[in-house]
Design a protein around this motif. Structure first.
Motif, PDB file in Angstrom:
ATOM      1  N   UNK A 123      -5.656  -1.412  -6.792  1.00  0.00           N
ATOM      2  CA  UNK A 123      -7.072  -1.339  -7.150  1.00  0.00           C
ATOM      3  C   UNK A 123      -7.878  -0.370  -6.283  1.00  0.00           C
ATOM      4  N   UNK A 124      -7.690  -0.343  -4.950  1.00  0.00           N
ATOM      5  CA  UNK A 124      -8.505   0.580  -4.145  1.00  0.00           C
ATOM      6  C   UNK A 124      -8.240   2.056  -4.438  1.00  0.00           C
ATOM      7  N   UNK A 125      -7.107   2.362  -5.104  1.00  0.00           N
ATOM      8  CA  UNK A 125      -6.753   3.760  -5.362  1.00  0.00           C
ATOM      9  C   UNK A 125      -7.280   4.275  -6.685  1.00  0.00           C
ATOM     10  N   UNK A 126      -7.765   3.383  -7.531  1.00  0.00           N
ATOM     11  CA  UNK A 126      -8.189   3.792  -8.862  1.00  0.00           C
ATOM     12  C   UNK A 126      -9.353   4.779  -8.772  1.00  0.00           C
ATOM     13  N   UNK A 127      -9.186   5.924  -9.413  1.00  0.00           N
ATOM     14  CA  UNK A 127     -10.213   6.955  -9.402  1.00  0.00           C
ATOM     15  C   UNK A 127     -10.170   7.881  -8.210  1.00  0.00           C
TER      16      UNK A 127
ATOM     17  N   UNK B 257       0.867  -1.170   0.000  1.00  0.00           N
ATOM     18  CA  UNK B 257       0.000   0.000   0.000  1.00  0.00           C
ATOM     19  C   UNK B 257       0.909   1.226   0.000  1.00  0.00           C
ATOM     20  N   UNK B 258       0.413   2.370  -0.468  1.00  0.00           N
ATOM     21  CA  UNK B 258       1.236   3.577  -0.429  1.00  0.00           C
ATOM     22  C   UNK B 258       1.731   3.912   0.965  1.00  0.00           C
ATOM     23  N   UNK B 259       0.887   3.680   1.968  1.00  0.00           N
ATOM     24  CA  UNK B 259       1.296   3.989   3.340  1.00  0.00           C
ATOM     25  C   UNK B 259       2.466   3.116   3.777  1.00  0.00           C
ATOM     26  N   UNK B 260       2.456   1.842   3.381  1.00  0.00           N
ATOM     27  CA  UNK B 260       3.572   0.955   3.720  1.00  0.00           C
ATOM     28  C   UNK B 260       4.842   1.351   2.971  1.00  0.00           C
ATOM     29  N   UNK B 261       4.701   1.723   1.698  1.00  0.00           N
ATOM     30  CA  UNK B 261       5.874   2.212   0.955  1.00  0.00           C
ATOM     31  C   UNK B 261       6.487   3.412   1.667  1.00  0.00           C
ATOM     32  N   UNK B 262       5.622   4.321   2.125  1.00  0.00           N
ATOM     33  CA  UNK B 262       6.112   5.514   2.810  1.00  0.00           C
ATOM     34  C   UNK B 262       6.805   5.158   4.124  1.00  0.00           C
TER      35      UNK B 262
ATOM     36  N   UNK C  46       2.020   9.749  -9.185  1.00  0.00           N
ATOM     37  CA  UNK C  46       0.798   8.949  -9.237  1.00  0.00           C
ATOM     38  C   UNK C  46      -0.254   9.455  -8.276  1.00  0.00           C
ATOM     39  N   UNK C  47      -0.705  10.681  -8.503  1.00  0.00           N
ATOM     40  CA  UNK C  47      -1.685  11.295  -7.604  1.00  0.00           C
ATOM     41  C   UNK C  47      -3.111  11.158  -8.107  1.00  0.00           C
ATOM     42  N   UNK C  48      -3.264  10.617  -9.316  1.00  0.00           N
ATOM     43  CA  UNK C  48      -4.611  10.319  -9.794  1.00  0.00           C
ATOM     44  C   UNK C  48      -4.518   9.157 -10.773  1.00  0.00           C
ATOM     45  N   UNK C  49      -5.000   8.004 -10.363  1.00  0.00           N
ATOM     46  CA  UNK C  49      -4.965   6.809 -11.191  1.00  0.00           C
ATOM     47  C   UNK C  49      -6.347   6.630 -11.805  1.00  0.00           C
ATOM     48  N   UNK C  50      -6.407   6.733 -13.117  1.00  0.00           N
ATOM     49  CA  UNK C  50      -7.681   6.685 -13.816  1.00  0.00           C
ATOM     50  C   UNK C  50      -8.426   5.403 -13.485  1.00  0.00           C
ATOM     51  N   UNK C  51      -9.707   5.527 -13.234  1.00  0.00           N
ATOM     52  CA  UNK C  51     -10.532   4.349 -12.969  1.00  0.00           C
ATOM     53  C   UNK C  51     -10.475   3.396 -14.156  1.00  0.00           C
ATOM     54  N   UNK C  52     -10.446   2.089 -13.905  1.00  0.00           N
ATOM     55  CA  UNK C  52     -10.313   1.119 -14.998  1.00  0.00           C
ATOM     56  C   UNK C  52     -11.380   1.322 -16.076  1.00  0.00           C
TER      57      UNK C  52
END
Length: 231
Positions: free
Chosen positions: A163-167, A59-64, A106-112
């Motif tokens: 996946x949870x970050x999309x959109x 997750x981004x939080x874990x990467x951070x 990667x501050x906005x990941x387009x919804x699939x």
């Protein structure tokens, strides 16, 4: 998690480099030495699930958390590309570099849509050399070969767990330290409208004309030129 790192140079100033999805420290093969030539000691990480670093949950939080655990606070400069830009934005309040650069973050990941989404990204794990070369016509051949090597050791679950970050809108509300947002032309992550919002929030925004998402590989000279005043 303590991450694998690679260092260039022995300068008095420290620069931190955080790569994007599917990559590792080798994506910075030209940037690291160039900064070292400018007097930096350059430290590049392999994020968890990438390169020689460990695997686990993603997750981004874990990467951070990982980069805060691994990298020194108070560096002169920190640069994060794509997923690394998102990671840096979540860690910058603890790393507290003097300056931060977010390269096509990667501050906005387009919804699939139309079949494009985390599953498609994960399938790049087995992309053949011809596909990588065709998708990145401006890359040096050595970067195509490095991409194959990094994909071989990349855990594609890192893509699936996006996946949870999309959109979702992940743009920071304000810069924690003086911050440059460096954009591809066009950027598929930061539209012109979002770029104007970032400017209104206090970020400097610059585009590298004609460059694709991995700016430092697409146009190394343009990448470095756009950092003037920041490095």
């Amino acid at each position: 998690m303590q991450l694998h790192t690679h260092t260039w140079g022995e300068g008095d100033r420290v620069a931190l480099l955080i790569h994007g999805l599917m990559a590792d420290h080798r994506t910075w093969r030209r940037v690291g030495p160039a900064l070292a030539d400018r007097g930096y000691r350059v430290i590049a990480v392999d994020l968890r699930g990438h390169g020689a670093s460990g695997r686990g949950e993603y997750s981004p939080e874990l990467y951070a958390e990982d980069v805060v655990e691994t990298l020194p606070a108070g560096a002169e400069l920190a640069i994060g590309h794509s997923l690394g830009g998102l990671t840096l934005s979540l860690a910058v309040d603890r790393l507290m570099p003097k300056r931060a650069v977010f390269s096509d973050p990667g501050w906005y990941l387009t919804a699939p849509a139309d079949g494009f989404g985390p599953e498609m990204l994960a399938r790049f794990k087995t992309a053949p050399k011809e596909q990588i070369r065709a998708m990145n016509p401006r890359w040096d051949e050595v970067d195509v070969d490095i991409e194959l090597e990094t994909l071989a050791v990349w855990d594609e679950a890192t893509a699936l767990d996006l996946a949870p970050l999309m959109g979702a809108d992940l743009m920071p509300a304000a810069p924690v330290v003086p911050s440059l947002v460096q954009l591809a032309d066009p950027s598929h992550l930061i539209t012109e409208e979002r770029a104007e919002i970032l400017k209104s929030r206090g970020f400097e925004v610059r585009s590298v004309a004609g460059a694709g998402h991995t700016i430092h590989r697409d146009d190394f000279d343009g990448f470095m030129s756009s950092l003037e005043g920041w490095i």
